[in-house]
Design a protein around this motif. Sequence first.
Motif, PDB file in Angstrom:
ATOM      1  N   ARG A   7      27.566  45.432  40.462  1.00 15.04           N
ATOM      2  CA  ARG A   7      27.737  44.827  41.718  1.00 15.04           C
ATOM      3  C   ARG A   7      29.422  45.081  42.045  1.00 15.04           C
ATOM      4  O   ARG A   7      29.176  45.983  43.293  1.00 15.04           O
ATOM      5  CB  ARG A   7      28.107  43.368  41.937  1.00 15.04           C
ATOM      6  N   GLU A   8      29.859  44.446  41.578  1.00 15.88           N
ATOM      7  CA  GLU A   8      31.576  45.207  41.647  1.00 15.88           C
ATOM      8  C   GLU A   8      31.645  46.711  41.913  1.00 15.88           C
ATOM      9  O   GLU A   8      32.765  47.425  42.347  1.00 15.88           O
ATOM     10  CB  GLU A   8      32.400  44.606  40.628  1.00 15.88           C
ATOM     11  N   ALA A   9      31.284  47.603  40.655  1.00 15.10           N
ATOM     12  CA  ALA A   9      31.047  48.975  41.306  1.00 15.10           C
ATOM     13  C   ALA A   9      30.620  49.700  42.238  1.00 15.10           C
ATOM     14  O   ALA A   9      29.936  50.879  41.817  1.00 15.10           O
ATOM     15  CB  ALA A   9      31.469  49.653  39.668  1.00 15.10           C
ATOM     16  N   ALA A  10      29.778  48.645  42.798  1.00 17.33           N
ATOM     17  CA  ALA A  10      28.532  49.455  43.861  1.00 17.33           C
ATOM     18  C   ALA A  10      29.181  50.714  44.861  1.00 17.33           C
ATOM     19  O   ALA A  10      28.290  51.470  44.554  1.00 17.33           O
ATOM     20  CB  ALA A  10      27.840  48.542  44.097  1.00 17.33           C
ATOM     21  N   HIS A  11      30.750  50.596  45.196  1.00 18.26           N
ATOM     22  CA  HIS A  11      31.242  51.009  46.633  1.00 18.26           C
ATOM     23  C   HIS A  11      31.937  51.883  46.232  1.00 18.26           C
ATOM     24  O   HIS A  11      31.478  53.233  46.411  1.00 18.26           O
ATOM     25  CB  HIS A  11      32.088  50.725  46.820  1.00 18.26           C
ATOM     26  N   THR A  12      31.872  52.546  44.159  1.00 16.86           N
ATOM     27  CA  THR A  12      31.783  54.017  43.506  1.00 16.86           C
ATOM     28  C   THR A  12      30.780  55.193  43.739  1.00 16.86           C
ATOM     29  O   THR A  12      30.284  56.310  43.385  1.00 16.86           O
ATOM     30  CB  THR A  12      31.829  53.714  42.011  1.00 16.86           C
ATOM     31  N   ARG A  13      29.100  54.328  44.105  1.00 18.31           N
ATOM     32  CA  ARG A  13      28.290  55.166  43.563  1.00 18.31           C
ATOM     33  C   ARG A  13      27.659  55.446  42.256  1.00 18.31           C
ATOM     34  O   ARG A  13      26.855  56.789  42.346  1.00 18.31           O
ATOM     35  CB  ARG A  13      27.573  56.142  44.653  1.00 18.31           C
ATOM     36  N   GLN A  14      28.865  54.981  41.575  1.00 20.88           N
ATOM     37  CA  GLN A  14      28.458  55.530  40.004  1.00 20.88           C
ATOM     38  C   GLN A  14      27.922  54.919  38.677  1.00 20.88           C
ATOM     39  O   GLN A  14      27.786  54.582  37.625  1.00 20.88           O
ATOM     40  CB  GLN A  14      30.413  56.167  39.229  1.00 20.88           C
ATOM     41  N   VAL A  15      27.191  53.973  39.170  1.00 17.75           N
ATOM     42  CA  VAL A  15      26.589  52.484  38.601  1.00 17.75           C
ATOM     43  C   VAL A  15      25.232  52.488  39.544  1.00 17.75           C
ATOM     44  O   VAL A  15      25.114  53.109  40.991  1.00 17.75           O
ATOM     45  CB  VAL A  15      27.372  50.716  39.339  1.00 17.75           C
ATOM     46  N   PRO A  16      24.303  51.913  38.568  1.00 14.61           N
ATOM     47  CA  PRO A  16      22.880  51.741  39.897  1.00 14.61           C
ATOM     48  C   PRO A  16      22.389  50.712  40.910  1.00 14.61           C
ATOM     49  O   PRO A  16      23.511  49.895  40.652  1.00 14.61           O
ATOM     50  CB  PRO A  16      21.780  51.257  38.584  1.00 14.61           C
ATOM     51  N   GLN A  17      21.372  50.586  42.230  1.00 14.85           N
ATOM     52  CA  GLN A  17      21.385  50.119  42.443  1.00 14.85           C
ATOM     53  C   GLN A  17      21.178  48.966  42.316  1.00 14.85           C
ATOM     54  O   GLN A  17      20.189  49.376  42.127  1.00 14.85           O
ATOM     55  CB  GLN A  17      21.317  50.541  44.589  1.00 14.85           C
ATOM     56  N   LEU A  18      21.541  48.043  42.449  1.00 11.70           N
ATOM     57  CA  LEU A  18      20.763  45.935  41.820  1.00 11.70           C
ATOM     58  C   LEU A  18      20.700  45.408  43.003  1.00 11.70           C
ATOM     59  O   LEU A  18      21.131  45.224  43.841  1.00 11.70           O
ATOM     60  CB  LEU A  18      22.583  45.903  41.025  1.00 11.70           C
ATOM     61  N   PHE A  19      19.269  44.870  43.130  1.00 12.26           N
ATOM     62  CA  PHE A  19      18.848  44.356  44.361  1.00 12.26           C
ATOM     63  C   PHE A  19      18.784  42.818  43.185  1.00 12.26           C
ATOM     64  O   PHE A  19      18.459  42.046  44.570  1.00 12.26           O
ATOM     65  CB  PHE A  19      17.515  45.283  43.799  1.00 12.26           C
ATOM     66  N   ARG A  37      39.509  58.196  31.175  1.00 12.29           N
ATOM     67  CA  ARG A  37      39.555  57.955  33.128  1.00 12.29           C
ATOM     68  C   ARG A  37      40.124  59.010  33.843  1.00 12.29           C
ATOM     69  O   ARG A  37      40.940  59.158  34.536  1.00 12.29           O
ATOM     70  CB  ARG A  37      41.216  57.250  32.892  1.00 12.29           C
ATOM     71  N   ASP A  38      39.051  59.986  33.927  1.00 11.06           N
ATOM     72  CA  ASP A  38      38.711  61.311  34.844  1.00 11.06           C
ATOM     73  C   ASP A  38      39.528  60.621  36.276  1.00 11.06           C
ATOM     74  O   ASP A  38      38.620  59.988  36.607  1.00 11.06           O
ATOM     75  CB  ASP A  38      37.664  62.515  34.537  1.00 11.06           C
ATOM     76  N   GLU A  39      40.036  61.026  36.511  1.00  6.04           N
ATOM     77  CA  GLU A  39      40.289  61.099  38.505  1.00  6.04           C
ATOM     78  C   GLU A  39      38.906  60.806  39.548  1.00  6.04           C
ATOM     79  O   GLU A  39      39.286  59.896  40.172  1.00  6.04           O
ATOM     80  CB  GLU A  39      41.304  61.870  39.028  1.00  6.04           C
ATOM     81  N   SER A  40      37.754  61.535  38.682  1.00  9.19           N
ATOM     82  CA  SER A  40      36.155  61.510  39.948  1.00  9.19           C
ATOM     83  C   SER A  40      35.415  59.926  39.310  1.00  9.19           C
ATOM     84  O   SER A  40      35.127  59.675  39.812  1.00  9.19           O
ATOM     85  CB  SER A  40      35.623  62.606  38.914  1.00  9.19           C
ATOM     86  N   VAL A  41      36.494  59.643  38.291  1.00 11.52           N
ATOM     87  CA  VAL A  41      35.766  58.058  37.550  1.00 11.52           C
ATOM     88  C   VAL A  41      36.381  57.124  38.025  1.00 11.52           C
ATOM     89  O   VAL A  41      36.794  55.598  37.164  1.00 11.52           O
ATOM     90  CB  VAL A  41      35.107  58.650  36.227  1.00 11.52           C
ATOM     91  N   ALA A  42      37.845  57.248  38.312  1.00 13.22           N
ATOM     92  CA  ALA A  42      39.570  56.031  37.543  1.00 13.22           C
ATOM     93  C   ALA A  42      38.692  54.408  38.428  1.00 13.22           C
ATOM     94  O   ALA A  42      38.801  53.736  37.907  1.00 13.22           O
ATOM     95  CB  ALA A  42      40.842  56.979  38.231  1.00 13.22           C
ATOM     96  N   GLU A  43      38.002  54.340  39.615  1.00 12.13           N
ATOM     97  CA  GLU A  43      38.053  53.665  39.819  1.00 12.13           C
ATOM     98  C   GLU A  43      36.819  52.993  39.097  1.00 12.13           C
ATOM     99  O   GLU A  43      36.643  51.572  38.703  1.00 12.13           O
ATOM    100  CB  GLU A  43      37.678  53.720  41.372  1.00 12.13           C
TER     101      GLU A  43
END
Length: 234
Positions: free
Chosen positions: A68-80, A115-121
């Motif tokens: 939920r908290e990382a949903a905006h990064t689009r680097q985790v699955p979408q949780l319904f 902690r590469d810049e592409s995944v830092a958040e």
Amino acid sequence: MSDILDTLPSDATHRDAERVFTEAGWTACGAGDWAIALRSPDGAPGRTMAVRISPFDPTGPYTAALYREAAHTRQVPQLFAHRRLVGGGDLQVMEWLEAVDEADAIEFHQYIENRDESVAELVDIVRRIHERALQELPWCGPLDQNPSNVMRGSDGRLVVCDLFYADGPDLYATAAAHPEVVAERIPESERRFMTEIPLAASGPWDAAERESMRAGLAEADGRERTDPDVSGSD
């Protein structure tokens, strides 16, 4: 999907969840050590979902929080949907994911570790939630760098899943040898079905060993109920 969850009573267990989803047409598509997975009957592009059902998963709420908290990064699955089940079980409904090449998965894990810049958040959120899990959960393990935990969403992006896990070998060895320690640190209501995890990757699990562990934990619970000093002893 929401109508399926609406049919689950408040006291639903992992068995109830599997039955309800199966009756709704969801089909088995995999199993690991901690959970099984069912795939939705809707095969329309971008709408296929999977439900992960575990009899016992202490880290489930932390995983759901990450999604939920990382949903905006689009680097985790979408949780319904996420729901805790009676006895320590966990249910997560998420987007359907596909496997990726191991080399791509290892590289993605390296990005996270460094902690590469592409995944830092994403990494900042992972570390914050994992730190909380380490403080709150007995037997919480380190971040899981298994390549199978990196997958591909329906839109082709790489996502990371199941980073948090309980240290199963230590937890279950303790439950077998010193059930009173587990009984003291994890409430019975949160581990009632801990001997029913699939162990599809590490198993099979001998039935006699399971029964012995159940009996030991039940005995330890009985001692806690009759001896108020047990839970406070060192």
